[in-house]
Design an enzyme around this catalytic site. Structure first.
Site, PDB file in Angstrom:
ATOM      1  N   SER A 102      37.578  24.517  41.988  1.00 46.92           N
ATOM      2  CA  SER A 102      36.452  25.197  42.622  1.00 46.92           C
ATOM      3  C   SER A 102      36.985  26.245  43.585  1.00 46.92           C
ATOM      4  O   SER A 102      38.179  26.282  43.887  1.00 46.92           O
ATOM      5  CB  SER A 102      35.618  24.186  43.395  1.00 46.92           C
ATOM      6  OG  SER A 102      36.428  23.646  44.433  1.00 46.92           O
ATOM      7  N   LYS A 103      36.075  27.062  44.032  1.00 47.51           N
ATOM      8  CA  LYS A 103      36.418  28.129  44.971  1.00 47.51           C
ATOM      9  C   LYS A 103      37.189  27.542  46.169  1.00 47.51           C
ATOM     10  O   LYS A 103      38.186  28.089  46.618  1.00 47.51           O
ATOM     11  CB  LYS A 103      35.097  28.770  45.444  1.00 47.51           C
ATOM     12  CG  LYS A 103      35.263  29.997  46.254  1.00 47.51           C
ATOM     13  CD  LYS A 103      35.119  31.251  45.407  1.00 47.51           C
ATOM     14  CE  LYS A 103      35.694  32.426  46.169  1.00 47.51           C
ATOM     15  NZ  LYS A 103      36.218  33.478  45.383  1.00 47.51           N
ATOM     16  N   ARG A 104      36.696  26.410  46.630  1.00 49.84           N
ATOM     17  CA  ARG A 104      37.295  25.814  47.821  1.00 49.84           C
ATOM     18  C   ARG A 104      38.771  25.447  47.621  1.00 49.84           C
ATOM     19  O   ARG A 104      39.567  25.467  48.531  1.00 49.84           O
ATOM     20  CB  ARG A 104      36.511  24.548  48.165  1.00 49.84           C
ATOM     21  CG  ARG A 104      36.737  24.044  49.555  1.00 49.84           C
ATOM     22  CD  ARG A 104      35.570  23.139  49.910  1.00 49.84           C
ATOM     23  NE  ARG A 104      35.837  21.770  49.500  1.00 49.84           N
ATOM     24  CZ  ARG A 104      36.568  20.927  50.214  1.00 49.84           C
ATOM     25  NH1 ARG A 104      37.088  21.298  51.346  1.00 49.84           N
ATOM     26  NH2 ARG A 104      36.770  19.706  49.780  1.00 49.84           N
TER      27      ARG A 104
END
Ligand code: GLU
Length: 516
Positions: free
Chosen positions: A274-276
């Site tokens: 994910s982006k995170r």
């Protein structure tokens, strides 16, 4: 040259993300390992989402990563065109071949009719599969539809493959325990081993839309065959497409290529990246000063585990040693921390071997973050170079330049409130800064070693520990408690700047004291 041919097939609907860059790198590595060829194909069949800007950005990003290709829209080659939007005629010919062979039929179902079928399946709690209604639509109805100008889509007649004349030699008959005998499309995946898909679970899927455009599975097969691709290394998300593609190859009388479905990258939380946890466009990594050679090394070690446990490999070594049979099925963790560490290793190397390259990168970073007004003048370049020397190994990624060195480019540092709270409070701290100021005013020559000597003796004379001197001075000059060597940074900031900041620090000591 070997016969290995791999392909990199990005869709120009956005910037290249790390996941795709990773798969592209594996295709490149595999082809180079075997002395084969890499084909770049632009999959721009969706005109509403594809753009030439993204296509250009993809070339730029792949080249930045150090990928090259032997055939592609920009370099040409014998099996072009290499942009799907320019291959319509080839898809049309292949669609006709399917019709001629009796492996496909026109479908006149309207979106509403399909939706009804879907709703019915939903209500009956079964997975939706197209009913095959157009396979048996009466001739009369078809004629009427045609006369009314309705244009059909084209569907593969999957039921056909139950006929042994169509399927002998490549569909396998198997019986699961207690179940009936069924036909299976068996994919011999180079990473996953044998993966079997029951034929009766595949419905008659659309290969060409009613507007005449080819769907992914069909275009992909026509292209991979036409471009003589021998090995398809792609994300495991596409594994469910593979049996459909195999049916298409067989229906067209073609031999499918070898498949290897790469595992999905996951974050340290074991969920899909994910982006995170690092899912970002490749160019965001570039902008954060990740070096392409570090990314290549890092990419290689995701999913490929060299036996000796070593971690740092030059790309030449990777090409020599890469072994697809060692690529695991387990989802590799995209460990950003590890990438940062690895980038630090390569940064160190770059500082040693090509410091000007690092200066260039850091200057660009400073411009992007508003700490330099524009491309550096030659004086600014010299200054950046010295900053880079002083920061040295602290630079593992772009943000470290700010974390440890933003104050070199600011009129006054950005003061970290906690650091101010801890070290710039009260008369005693003010007195230390005042003392430092007196020393700095007169020290000659103004250099790191003389500054250190003079500050040490001044502290000793007043019975102050060096710690009691160094911390407030550092915070006053840099705004923070961590950073490069104090005396080096003092030399680089220059006498005037240091005096100004020490004086300002004194003010802070007193204002922090003032009642609120
Ligand atoms: N354009 C497709 C994608 O980017 C290619 C998939 C494939 O490798 O077959 O997902």
């Amino acid at each position: 040259m070997s016969s290995v041919r791999t392909r990199i097939p990005p869709s120009p609907t956005g910037y290249l993300h790390v996941g795709n860059a990773w798969a592209a790198f594996f295709n490149w590595l595999f082809a180079r390992r075997h002395g084969g060829r890499v084909v770049l194909r632009i999959e721009d069949t969706d005109p509403t989402r594809s753009s030439p800007e993204y296509e250009r950005a993809i070339y730029e990003d792949l080249r930045w990563l150090g990928m090259d290709w032997d055939e592609g829209p920009d370099v040409g080659g014998p099996y072009g065109p290499y942009r799907q939007s320019e291959r319509t005629e080839l898809y049309r010919e292949a669609a006709e071949a399917l019709l001629r062979a009796g492996a496909a039929y026109p479908c006149y179902c309207t979106p509403e009719e399909i939706e009804q079928e879907r709703q019915r399946a939903l209500a009956e709690r079964r997975p939706y599969r197209y009913s095959g209604r157009c396979r048996t639509r009466p001739e009369q109805e078809i004629r009427a539809l045609r006369a009314a100008g309705v244009r059909p889509a084209l569907r593969l007649d999957v039921g056909r493959f139950h006929d042994p004349a169509w399927s002998s030699g490549w569909l396998e008959r198997r019986r699961e325990e207690g179940g009936p005998e069924r036909l299976y499309v068996v994919v011999h995946d180079l990473i996953r081993g044998e993966v079997a898909f029951a034929l009766d679970e595949l419905d008659d899927f659309i290969v060409v839309r009613s507007d005449g455009t080819a769907l992914y599975n069909f275009a992909n097969v026509v292209d991979d065959h036409g471009m003589r691709i021998t090995h398809v290394l792609r994300a495991v998300e596409h594994l469910s497409n593979t049996p459909r593609q195999v049916l298409l190859y067989r229906a067209l009388g073609w031999e499918p290529p070898q498949f290897a479905h790469l595992p999905v990258l996951v974050g340290p939380d074991r969920r899909k990246l994910s982006k995170r946890h690092g899912d970002a466009a490749l160019r965001e990594y570039r902008d954060e000063l990740f070096l392409p050679e570090a990314l290549r090394n890092f990419f290689a070690l995701m999913a490929w585990y060299p036996e000796d446990g070593r971690e740092i490999f030059s790309t030449e070594e990777l090409v020599r040693r890469f072994d697809l049979s060692q690529v695991g099925r387990a989802s590799p963790v995209f460990d950003r921390q590890k990438l940062v560490w690895m980038n630090g290793e390569y940064m160190r190397r770059a500082l040693r071997e090509d410091p000007e390259r690092v200066v260039e990168l850091v200057a660009g970073y400073l411009v992007r973050h508003g700490l330099l007004p524009g491309p550096p003048t030659s004086d600014q370049r010299v200054y950046v170079r010295r900053v880079v020397e002083v920061l040295g190994e602290r630079i593992k990624e772009g943000s470290d330049v700010l974390r440890y060195g933003d104050f070199f480019f600011l009129d006054l540092p950005r003061y970290d409130p906690q650091a101010v709270e801890a070290y710039l409070r009260g008369e005693q701290a003010a007195a230390v800064l005042r003392l430092a100021r007196e020393v700095v005013q007169v020290v000659e020559p103004y250099r790191a070693d003389t500054l250190e000597g003079a500050l040490r003796s001044a502290a000793a004379e007043r019975g102050l520990s060096m710690r009691a001197m160094v911390h407030p001075v550092r915070v006053a000059l840099t705004g923070k408690t961590v950073g490069p060597g104090l005396f080096e940074l003092m030399e680089l900031l220059g006498r005037e700047q240091v005096l100004r900041r020490l004086e300002y620090g004194e003010l802070l000591c007193r204002s922090a004291q003032a009642p609120v």
